[in-house]
Design a protein around this motif. Structure first.
Motif, short mmCIF file in Angstrom:
data_model
loop_
_atom_site.label_atom_id
_atom_site.label_comp_id
_atom_site.label_asym_id
_atom_site.label_seq_id
_atom_site.Cartn_x
_atom_site.Cartn_y
_atom_site.Cartn_z
N SER A 10 -13.52 -5.51 -3.26
CA SER A 10 -12.70 -4.37 -2.86
C SER A 10 -12.48 -3.43 -4.03
N GLY A 13 -7.89 -0.30 -5.20
CA GLY A 13 -6.78 -0.19 -6.15
C GLY A 13 -6.57 1.19 -6.72
N ASP A 19 -8.01 -3.21 -9.26
CA ASP A 19 -9.06 -3.91 -8.53
C ASP A 19 -9.20 -5.34 -9.05
N ASN A 22 -6.63 -7.50 -7.45
CA ASN A 22 -6.94 -7.71 -6.04
C ASN A 22 -8.09 -8.69 -5.81
N GLU A 25 -6.94 -12.95 -2.88
CA GLU A 25 -6.55 -12.54 -1.52
C GLU A 25 -5.37 -13.38 -1.07
N TYR A 87 -1.21 -8.96 -13.93
CA TYR A 87 -0.38 -8.91 -12.72
C TYR A 87 1.10 -8.95 -13.07
N GLN A 155 2.72 -2.12 -4.15
CA GLN A 155 2.16 -3.35 -3.60
C GLN A 155 2.20 -3.29 -2.08
N CYS A 156 1.11 -3.71 -1.47
CA CYS A 156 1.03 -3.73 -0.01
C CYS A 156 2.27 -4.39 0.57
N CYS A 161 0.01 -10.42 1.72
CA CYS A 161 -1.16 -9.81 1.08
C CYS A 161 -1.08 -9.80 -0.45
N TRP A 163 -1.89 -7.33 -2.45
CA TRP A 163 -2.78 -6.37 -3.12
C TRP A 163 -1.99 -5.15 -3.58
N TYR A 165 -2.15 -1.01 -5.42
CA TYR A 165 -2.95 0.22 -5.45
C TYR A 165 -2.09 1.34 -6.02
N CYS A 177 -2.31 -1.78 1.87
CA CYS A 177 -3.54 -1.68 1.09
C CYS A 177 -4.63 -1.05 1.95
#
Length: 196
Positions: A10, A13, A19, A22, A25, A87, A155-156, A161, A163, A165, A177
């Motif tokens: 993916s 991001g 990315d 991410n 998952e 992270y 964050q989603c 999730c 992830w 971006y 996301c």
């Protein structure tokens, strides 16, 4: 995807450092979490797809890893540790994680020099090693950590999730996301809850 073809990672991001985050998952659900970088070969594939490594550099590092599997495994562990520190620093603002990244960044600078490329200067390693993906990503993470774009990180909002971006939407109101994935699933969940 054809058999034997490398998986596609993916790129939602908006920055290579995100990315990287991410590549886990379902990060927020320990029962469902999936590791997308289970070995050093997958790290090299990811780095190549993200433009961290050229095709030639990837092939060279693959040869090094094949010749020195134990060192390749150690490089893999360090890469995953970098991802988790990134992270904690980028998403949770943890000072200890920032300090780890700062230390790694200092180390990368000792192994690189600035080289003129086109209209600007860019960091260049003195040699390509098993540590090169780690070093290049470290510089990317620090670049985002010290950038005003960090304020766009989101964050989603899916509960599992995890992830992340850069939200560059005009009203800064992007919630998912992927609208087609987490967005649709959460809208369907709310619809079901309302009507049952």
């Amino acid at each position: 995807m054809k058999d034997g073809a490398p998986r596609r990672f993916s790129r939602i991001g908006g920055h290579v450092a995100l990315d990287l985050l991410n590549t886990v998952e379902w990060r927020l659900d320990s029962q469902r979490a999936i590791e997308d970088l289970p070995d050093y070969e997958s790290v090299l594939t990811w780095a190549q797809q993200c433009g961290i490594l050229t095709d030639t550099e990837t092939a060279h590092i693959q040869r090094l890893a094949s010749a020195q599997p134990r060192l390749g495994a150690a490089a893999h562990r360090r890469f995953l540790q970098l991802r988790e520190s990134a992270y904690e620093a980028l998403v949770h603002d943890l000072p200890d994680a920032v300090e780890e990244l700062t230390s790694a960044y200092r180390t990368t600078l000792h192994k690189a020099h600035l080289r003129h490329e086109g209209l600007s200067w860019a960091w260049s390693e003195r040699s390509i090693t098993l540590q090169t993906p780690h070093d290049r990503v470290t510089r990317q993470v620090i670049a985002l950590l010290t950038s005003p774009h960090l304020g766009q990180l989101h964050q989603c909002e899916d509960a599992a999730c995890g992830w992340v971006y850069l939200d560059t939407s005009p009203r800064r109101n992007r919630r998912w996301c992927s609208a087609a994935d987490c967005g649709n699933r959460n809208r369907a969940r709310r619809y079901y809850a309302r009507h049952h």
